[in-house]
Design a protein around this motif. Structure first.
Motif, PDB file in Angstrom:
ATOM      1  N   ARG A   1       0.827  -1.211   0.000  1.00  0.00           N
ATOM      2  CA  ARG A   1       0.000   0.000   0.000  1.00  0.00           C
ATOM      3  C   ARG A   1       0.853   1.249   0.000  1.00  0.00           C
ATOM      4  NH1 ARG A   1      -5.389   0.303   2.747  1.00  0.00           N
ATOM      5  NH2 ARG A   1      -5.259   2.256   1.634  1.00  0.00           N
ATOM      6  N   LYS A   2       0.479   2.187  -0.854  1.00  0.00           N
ATOM      7  CA  LYS A   2       1.095   3.511  -0.871  1.00  0.00           C
ATOM      8  C   LYS A   2       0.077   4.506  -0.343  1.00  0.00           C
ATOM      9  CE  LYS A   2       4.279   3.049  -4.725  1.00  0.00           C
ATOM     10  NZ  LYS A   2       4.631   3.542  -6.065  1.00  0.00           N
ATOM     11  N   TYR A   3       0.485   5.273   0.663  1.00  0.00           N
ATOM     12  CA  TYR A   3      -0.370   6.294   1.256  1.00  0.00           C
ATOM     13  C   TYR A   3       0.141   7.655   0.815  1.00  0.00           C
ATOM     14  CZ  TYR A   3      -1.740   2.417   4.246  1.00  0.00           C
ATOM     15  OH  TYR A   3      -2.183   1.210   4.711  1.00  0.00           O
ATOM     16  N   PRO A   4      -0.604   8.353  -0.053  1.00  0.00           N
ATOM     17  CA  PRO A   4      -0.133   9.663  -0.519  1.00  0.00           C
ATOM     18  C   PRO A   4      -0.115  10.684   0.613  1.00  0.00           C
ATOM     19  CG  PRO A   4      -2.291   9.131  -1.452  1.00  0.00           C
ATOM     20  CD  PRO A   4      -1.870   7.960  -0.624  1.00  0.00           C
ATOM     21  N   ILE A   5       0.882  11.528   0.569  1.00  0.00           N
ATOM     22  CA  ILE A   5       1.005  12.626   1.536  1.00  0.00           C
ATOM     23  C   ILE A   5       0.689  13.900   0.775  1.00  0.00           C
ATOM     24  CG2 ILE A   5       2.542  13.863   3.107  1.00  0.00           C
ATOM     25  CD1 ILE A   5       1.948  10.954   3.960  1.00  0.00           C
ATOM     26  N   GLY A   6      -0.384  14.578   1.188  1.00  0.00           N
ATOM     27  CA  GLY A   6      -0.787  15.821   0.531  1.00  0.00           C
ATOM     28  C   GLY A   6       0.258  16.898   0.736  1.00  0.00           C
ATOM     29  N   MET A   7       0.616  17.565  -0.334  1.00  0.00           N
ATOM     30  CA  MET A   7       1.626  18.608  -0.253  1.00  0.00           C
ATOM     31  C   MET A   7       1.008  19.937  -0.621  1.00  0.00           C
ATOM     32  SD  MET A   7       4.436  17.016   0.547  1.00  0.00           S
ATOM     33  CE  MET A   7       5.874  17.850  -0.053  1.00  0.00           C
ATOM     34  N   PRO A   8       1.240  21.008   0.083  1.00  0.00           N
ATOM     35  CA  PRO A   8       1.951  21.033   1.355  1.00  0.00           C
ATOM     36  C   PRO A   8       1.024  20.584   2.483  1.00  0.00           C
ATOM     37  CG  PRO A   8       1.232  23.232   0.831  1.00  0.00           C
ATOM     38  CD  PRO A   8       0.823  22.354  -0.340  1.00  0.00           C
ATOM     39  N   LEU A   9       1.612  20.168   3.559  1.00  0.00           N
ATOM     40  CA  LEU A   9       0.835  19.789   4.733  1.00  0.00           C
ATOM     41  C   LEU A   9       0.328  21.073   5.372  1.00  0.00           C
ATOM     42  CD1 LEU A   9       3.138  17.011   6.177  1.00  0.00           C
ATOM     43  CD2 LEU A   9       0.961  16.715   5.014  1.00  0.00           C
ATOM     44  N   SER A  10      -0.987  21.257   5.375  1.00  0.00           N
ATOM     45  CA  SER A  10      -1.536  22.546   5.792  1.00  0.00           C
ATOM     46  C   SER A  10      -1.990  22.586   7.250  1.00  0.00           C
ATOM     47  CB  SER A  10      -2.716  22.911   4.891  1.00  0.00           C
ATOM     48  OG  SER A  10      -3.685  21.884   4.935  1.00  0.00           O
ATOM     49  N   ARG A  11      -2.253  21.454   7.847  1.00  0.00           N
ATOM     50  CA  ARG A  11      -2.717  21.454   9.241  1.00  0.00           C
ATOM     51  C   ARG A  11      -1.538  21.597  10.182  1.00  0.00           C
ATOM     52  NH1 ARG A  11      -5.589  15.958   8.411  1.00  0.00           N
ATOM     53  NH2 ARG A  11      -3.394  15.570   8.493  1.00  0.00           N
TER      54      ARG A  11
END
Length: 122
Positions: free
Chosen positions: A92-102
């Motif tokens: 499984r690949k879990y995408p990391i949203g860029m940029p991390l806004s939180r």
């Protein structure tokens, strides 16, 4: 809760090792049980699509800090820092949203990515 159940089945550690390792994620539940994920070891990845290969550990403690569960194996994750950023566990690949806004990251995969890929700030 489903993510924690997944983690319990996938991730590992021993208390003596976990105490010395970098904790990158802690989940605390209503009964004051906590689950800590830590980096047991890491290396530059030999796989071209990834930057780091990581061994992750898991320790569960009760409200008094007593260890209730410790996973005795090691589970591997891979981290890719550049776009498209992701953390991979097994197939499984879990995408990391860029940029991390939180400002507060409640996802263990984001915290793992931040541990290895985010530039330190002062």
């Amino acid at each position: 809760m489903r993510a924690i159940a997944f983690l319990a089945g996938v991730l590992v550690a021993t208390p003596s090792i976990a105490a010395e390792q970098l904790v990158f994620y802690t989940a605390v539940f209503q009964d004051a049980t906590s689950v800590q994920l830590s980096v047991l070891n890491n290396s530059v990845s030999q796989h071209g699509d990834y930057d780091f290969d990581v061994a992750i550990g898991l320790v569960e403690t009760d409200a008094s800090g007593t260890i209730k569960y410790e996973d005795t194996g090691r589970h591997r994750a891979r981290v890719r820092c550049n776009y498209p950023a992701y953390v991979s566990v097994g197939t499984r690949k879990y995408p990391i949203g860029m940029p991390l806004s939180r400002s507060a990251h409640d996802d263990w995969k984001e915290n793992l990515w931040i541990t290895f890929c985010a530039a330190p700030s002062s």
